[in-house]
Scaffold this motif. Structure first.
Motif, PDB file in Angstrom:
ATOM      1  N   GLY A   9       0.912  -0.746  -0.257  1.00 37.96           N
ATOM      2  CA  GLY A   9      -0.412  -0.052   0.200  1.00 37.96           C
ATOM      3  C   GLY A   9       0.624   1.149  -0.110  1.00 37.96           C
ATOM      4  N   GLY A  11      -0.386   4.211   0.211  1.00 40.08           N
ATOM      5  CA  GLY A  11      -0.824   5.227   1.016  1.00 40.08           C
ATOM      6  C   GLY A  11      -0.391   6.199   0.834  1.00 40.08           C
ATOM      7  N   TYR A  12      -0.662   7.540   1.982  1.00 37.53           N
ATOM      8  CA  TYR A  12      -0.364   8.213   3.466  1.00 37.53           C
ATOM      9  C   TYR A  12       0.932   7.447   3.605  1.00 37.53           C
ATOM     10  N   THR A  13       0.466   6.354   4.133  1.00 34.24           N
ATOM     11  CA  THR A  13       0.948   5.685   5.910  1.00 34.24           C
ATOM     12  C   THR A  13       1.997   5.175   4.612  1.00 34.24           C
ATOM     13  N   ASN A  36       1.699  -1.201  -4.524  1.00 34.67           N
ATOM     14  CA  ASN A  36       0.129  -0.460  -4.754  1.00 34.67           C
ATOM     15  C   ASN A  36      -0.785  -0.852  -6.012  1.00 34.67           C
ATOM     16  N   ALA A  37      -1.475  -0.636  -5.795  1.00 34.85           N
ATOM     17  CA  ALA A  37      -2.386  -1.873  -6.825  1.00 34.85           C
ATOM     18  C   ALA A  37      -2.310  -0.127  -8.174  1.00 34.85           C
ATOM     19  N   ARG A  44      -6.236  11.150  -0.508  1.00 34.28           N
ATOM     20  CA  ARG A  44      -7.770  10.886   0.147  1.00 34.28           C
ATOM     21  C   ARG A  44      -8.720  11.842   0.519  1.00 34.28           C
ATOM     22  N   VAL A  77      -2.772  -6.796  -4.316  1.00 30.18           N
ATOM     23  CA  VAL A  77      -2.076  -7.414  -3.306  1.00 30.18           C
ATOM     24  C   VAL A  77      -3.802  -8.643  -3.195  1.00 30.18           C
ATOM     25  N   LEU A 107      -2.301  -0.956   3.833  1.00 31.43           N
ATOM     26  CA  LEU A 107      -3.417  -1.441   2.996  1.00 31.43           C
ATOM     27  C   LEU A 107      -4.621  -0.256   3.086  1.00 31.43           C
ATOM     28  N   GLY A 108      -5.032   0.713   4.005  1.00 32.12           N
ATOM     29  CA  GLY A 108      -5.752   0.905   4.216  1.00 32.12           C
ATOM     30  C   GLY A 108      -6.769   1.140   4.893  1.00 32.12           C
ATOM     31  N   ILE A 126     -17.503   8.530  -0.667  1.00 30.66           N
ATOM     32  CA  ILE A 126     -15.902   9.282  -1.075  1.00 30.66           C
ATOM     33  C   ILE A 126     -14.890   8.870  -0.459  1.00 30.66           C
ATOM     34  N   ASP A 275      -4.369   3.590   8.703  1.00 26.65           N
ATOM     35  CA  ASP A 275      -6.116   2.938   9.065  1.00 26.65           C
ATOM     36  C   ASP A 275      -5.919   1.123   9.221  1.00 26.65           C
ATOM     37  N   SER A 290      -6.989   8.222  10.121  1.00 24.12           N
ATOM     38  CA  SER A 290      -7.311   9.109   9.693  1.00 24.12           C
ATOM     39  C   SER A 290      -4.965   9.911   9.502  1.00 24.12           C
ATOM     40  N   CYS A 291      -4.953  10.718   8.827  1.00 24.30           N
ATOM     41  CA  CYS A 291      -4.116  10.635   8.481  1.00 24.30           C
ATOM     42  C   CYS A 291      -3.311  10.777   9.818  1.00 24.30           C
ATOM     43  N   ALA A 292      -3.723  12.153  10.563  1.00 27.59           N
ATOM     44  CA  ALA A 292      -3.479  12.630  11.094  1.00 27.59           C
ATOM     45  C   ALA A 292      -2.719  11.647  12.335  1.00 27.59           C
ATOM     46  N   LYS A 358      -5.720  24.669   7.096  1.00 30.90           N
ATOM     47  CA  LYS A 358      -6.168  23.163   6.790  1.00 30.90           C
ATOM     48  C   LYS A 358      -5.313  22.773   4.566  1.00 30.90           C
TER      49      LYS A 358
HETATM   50  C1  FAD Z   1     -13.200  12.623   2.233  1.00 37.14           C
HETATM   51  C2  FAD Z   1     -11.784  11.885   3.008  1.00 37.14           C
HETATM   52  C3  FAD Z   1     -11.388  13.265   4.323  1.00 37.14           C
HETATM   53  C4  FAD Z   1     -10.817  12.872   4.882  1.00 37.14           C
HETATM   54  N1  FAD Z   1      -9.906  13.996   5.647  1.00 37.14           N
HETATM   55  C5  FAD Z   1      -9.137  13.772   6.958  1.00 37.14           C
HETATM   56  C6  FAD Z   1      -8.386  14.602   7.525  1.00 37.14           C
HETATM   57  O1  FAD Z   1      -8.885  16.254   6.977  1.00 37.14           O
HETATM   58  N2  FAD Z   1      -7.288  14.863   8.064  1.00 37.14           N
HETATM   59  C7  FAD Z   1      -7.224  13.192   8.397  1.00 37.14           C
HETATM   60  O2  FAD Z   1      -6.054  13.393   9.393  1.00 37.14           O
HETATM   61  N3  FAD Z   1      -7.329  12.062   7.868  1.00 37.14           N
HETATM   62  C8  FAD Z   1      -7.822  12.584   6.655  1.00 37.14           C
HETATM   63  N4  FAD Z   1      -9.068  11.441   6.153  1.00 37.14           N
HETATM   64  C9  FAD Z   1      -8.575   9.857   6.331  1.00 37.14           C
HETATM   65  C10 FAD Z   1      -7.225  10.051   5.702  1.00 37.14           C
HETATM   66  O3  FAD Z   1      -7.505  10.387   4.662  1.00 37.14           O
HETATM   67  C11 FAD Z   1      -6.764   8.153   6.157  1.00 37.14           C
HETATM   68  O4  FAD Z   1      -7.129   7.800   7.133  1.00 37.14           O
HETATM   69  C12 FAD Z   1      -5.359   7.575   5.663  1.00 37.14           C
HETATM   70  O5  FAD Z   1      -5.463   7.766   4.175  1.00 37.14           O
HETATM   71  C13 FAD Z   1      -5.306   6.676   5.638  1.00 37.14           C
HETATM   72  O6  FAD Z   1      -4.056   6.754   5.293  1.00 37.14           O
HETATM   73  P1  FAD Z   1      -3.135   4.596   4.968  1.00 37.14           P
HETATM   74  O7  FAD Z   1      -2.148   4.991   4.210  1.00 37.14           O
HETATM   75  O8  FAD Z   1      -3.802   3.786   6.275  1.00 37.14           O
HETATM   76  O9  FAD Z   1      -4.459   4.485   3.883  1.00 37.14           O
HETATM   77  P2  FAD Z   1      -4.724   5.171   2.187  1.00 37.14           P
HETATM   78  O10 FAD Z   1      -4.243   6.289   2.215  1.00 37.14           O
HETATM   79  O11 FAD Z   1      -5.662   4.666   1.750  1.00 37.14           O
HETATM   80  O12 FAD Z   1      -3.896   4.282   1.181  1.00 37.14           O
HETATM   81  C14 FAD Z   1      -3.830   2.920   1.359  1.00 37.14           C
HETATM   82  C15 FAD Z   1      -3.264   2.096  -0.004  1.00 37.14           C
HETATM   83  O13 FAD Z   1      -3.348   0.829  -0.690  1.00 37.14           O
HETATM   84  C16 FAD Z   1      -3.168   0.557  -1.730  1.00 37.14           C
HETATM   85  N5  FAD Z   1      -4.091  -0.647  -1.793  1.00 37.14           N
HETATM   86  C17 FAD Z   1      -5.138  -0.636  -0.541  1.00 37.14           C
HETATM   87  N6  FAD Z   1      -6.029  -2.096  -1.259  1.00 37.14           N
HETATM   88  C18 FAD Z   1      -4.925  -2.520  -2.188  1.00 37.14           C
HETATM   89  C19 FAD Z   1      -4.386  -3.950  -2.718  1.00 37.14           C
HETATM   90  N7  FAD Z   1      -5.482  -4.942  -2.805  1.00 37.14           N
HETATM   91  N8  FAD Z   1      -3.471  -4.207  -3.665  1.00 37.14           N
HETATM   92  C20 FAD Z   1      -2.469  -3.152  -3.621  1.00 37.14           C
HETATM   93  N9  FAD Z   1      -2.757  -2.049  -3.478  1.00 37.14           N
HETATM   94  C21 FAD Z   1      -3.812  -1.882  -2.621  1.00 37.14           C
HETATM   95  C22 FAD Z   1      -4.204   2.094  -1.744  1.00 37.14           C
HETATM   96  O14 FAD Z   1      -4.477   1.856  -3.888  1.00 37.14           O
HETATM   97  C23 FAD Z   1      -3.777   3.184  -1.568  1.00 37.14           C
HETATM   98  O15 FAD Z   1      -2.432   3.534  -2.931  1.00 37.14           O
HETATM   99  C24 FAD Z   1      -9.982  11.670   4.940  1.00 37.14           C
HETATM  100  C25 FAD Z   1     -10.635  10.371   4.159  1.00 37.14           C
HETATM  101  C26 FAD Z   1     -11.516  10.694   3.267  1.00 37.14           C
HETATM  102  C27 FAD Z   1     -11.563   9.461   2.367  1.00 37.14           C
END
Ligand code: FAD
Length: 398
Positions: A9, A11-13, A36-37, A44, A77, A107-108, A126, A275, A290-292, A358
């Motif tokens: 994954g 994403g942010y993390t 990553n997919a 996000r 994955v 994987l979020g 969304i 997440d 959260s991203c935070a 923000k």
């Molecule tokens: C509209 C919205 C607003 C938000 N606003 C805030 C905010 O203001 N502040 C804040 O702190 N948080 C906010 N969040 C929450 C924040 O976006 C998430 O908590 C954060 O993105 C989690 O990061 P992550 O890296 O865990 O997962 P993600 O950012 O979801 O990244 C997961 C990654 O894994 C990949 N992936 C998933 N499944 C597979 C698979 N099977 N195979 C390969 N790749 C895969 C995805 O494509 C993605 O690139 C918001 C969320 C949304 C939807």
């Protein structure tokens, strides 16, 4: 023989973790693969903006990780076998199995329908790009006066309802919240929220638990209904089912249970961040998705992996909250300052300044992902030969 670290994954993390690992460890010692997919980074936190028609900056991974030592694999994955230490992926070349010594699971999450009938058939979401683009297309086809009901009075619901109302003042936007509007905020924060929501003409249904979604309305627990040409479901996030299908210890909702270094409590060669992880924060409260708080979990995991592989000092930085940053459309915002365990304090920043704040936070997070190895002092330490050879067996006992 290099120690194989796979990060699932980007994403942010996941992206932060991969970049930090590359900065901390020597290329001769470790092979870091980021799976990553999708080929580009999805912001996000801006999905509500995408849904109302704003175009987001394209952020291809190929440029971001070029020259960092992180190998990018574009693949989905499909499974993880934590006993055999393999990951099953499906990419352009078909299905494949990748072996790891250390795994970082990032994987979020996606949307959470909460088992409410009709959501899968009728609601829009969304939580990710496909959902936001679907809603964007539907909103563009709505005529003036039609109703959009946003279900969920949390941060995502507030951001979505205000963004839609600001962009489409011709629509009738409503927000259905299980509790009171912003009832966790300080009085200053709540007051500001009410002012902005009122100014944007959003109808708020408080203490309205939605029990069903139909094609043209949502039903609520007291037996009433709210007409809805479009229902936007923002009632929380749910993790992908991959972790739950493994032998990893997970919570009932499928988050991987980790210790303070983000290491799985059941499988020491697996780390989980963002997440996907169940992390206990200050006050023994689980961190919210959260991203935070997710980004610091990525730092913590990367530093712990590097420390265990090199015999360095384990990180011991408590992950805490400082503020909740809420956009209320593009012109308004709310920065609610909070305690370490995320409870509102009196201070809050409001108005235009909060919107700018923000925006800077979002830009900063994306910039950090786009420059994964920037800024950290280079502490590329040598992985001890025994640790490389023994892989996770030694890492686990460190
Ligand atoms: C509209 C919205 C607003 C938000 N606003 C805030 C905010 O203001 N502040 C804040 O702190 N948080 C906010 N969040 C929450 C924040 O976006 C998430 O908590 C954060 O993105 C989690 O990061 P992550 O890296 O865990 O997962 P993600 O950012 O979801 O990244 C997961 C990654 O894994 C990949 N992936 C998933 N499944 C597979 C698979 N099977 N195979 C390969 N790749 C895969 C995805 O494509 C993605 O690139 C918001 C969320 C949304 C939807």
């Amino acid at each position: 023989m290099r120690h194989r670290i796979i990060v699932l994954g980007a994403g942010y993390t996941g992206a932060f973790a991969a970049g930090r690992l590359a900065r901390r460890l020597r290329r001769e010692d470790v092979a870091i693969t980021l799976v990553n997919a999708e080929p580009d980074f999805v912001e996000r936190v801006r999905m509500h903006q995408l849904a109302v028609g704003q175009d987001l900056k394209s952020r291809p991974f190929s440029g971001m990780f070029a020259g960092t030592g992180v190998e990018l694999r574009l693949a989905k994955v499909t499974g993880v076998d934590v006993d055999r230490k393999t990951v099953a992926v499906a990419g352009a070349d078909g299905a494949e199995e990748l072996g790891y010594d250390t795994l970082v699971y990032a994987l979020g999450s996606g949307w959470n329908a909460q088992g409410v009938p009709g959501t899968a058939e009728h609601a829009f979401e969304i939580a990710g790009r496909p959902g936001a683009l679907r809603l964007r297309e539907r909103l563009a086809r709505l005529d003036a006066g039609q109703t959009v009901v946003v279900v969920g009075g949390g941060l995502t619901g507030l951001e979505a309802a205000t963004e839609i109302a600001e962009t489409r003042p011709d629509l009738d936007v409503a927000l259905a919240a299980r509790g009171g509007l912003g009832d966790w905020l300080s009085s200053k924060g709540r007051e500001h929220l009410r002012t902005v929501v009122g100014r944007l003409g959003i109808t708020v249904y408080e203490h309205a638990a939605v029990t069903g979604v139909e094609a043209d309305r949502v039903t609520i627990a007291d037996g009433g209904a709210i007409p809805a040409a479009v229902t936007v479901w923002t009632a929380g996030f749910a993790v992908h089912p991959i972790a739950k299908a493994t032998a990893l210890e997970v919570t009932g909702t499928g988050q991987i249970v980790v210790d303070g270094t983000m290491r799985s409590v059941s499988h020491p060669d697996v780390y989980a961040v963002g997440d996907a992880a169940m992390v206990m924060g200050p006050g023994d409260k689980p961190l919210r998705m959260s991203c935070a708080s997710g980004v610091p979990t990525a730092w913590q995991a990367a530093d712990a992996i590097a420390a265990r592989l090199t015999g360095g000092k384990l990180p011991n930085v408590p992950i805490r909250y400082f503020n909740q940053c809420v956009s209320l459309g593009r012109k308004e915002g709310l920065i609610q300052y909070v305690t370490a365990d995320d409870r509102a304090v009196r201070a809050a920043l409001t108005g235009r300044l909060a919107a700018v704040y923000k925006e800077l936070v979002c830009k900063g997070a994306a910039w950090g992902v786009a420059n994964p190895t920037f800024g950290l002092p280079t502490r590329r330490r040598r992985v001890t030969r025994e640790r490389v050879a023994a892989g996770s067996a030694v890492a686990a006992s460190a």
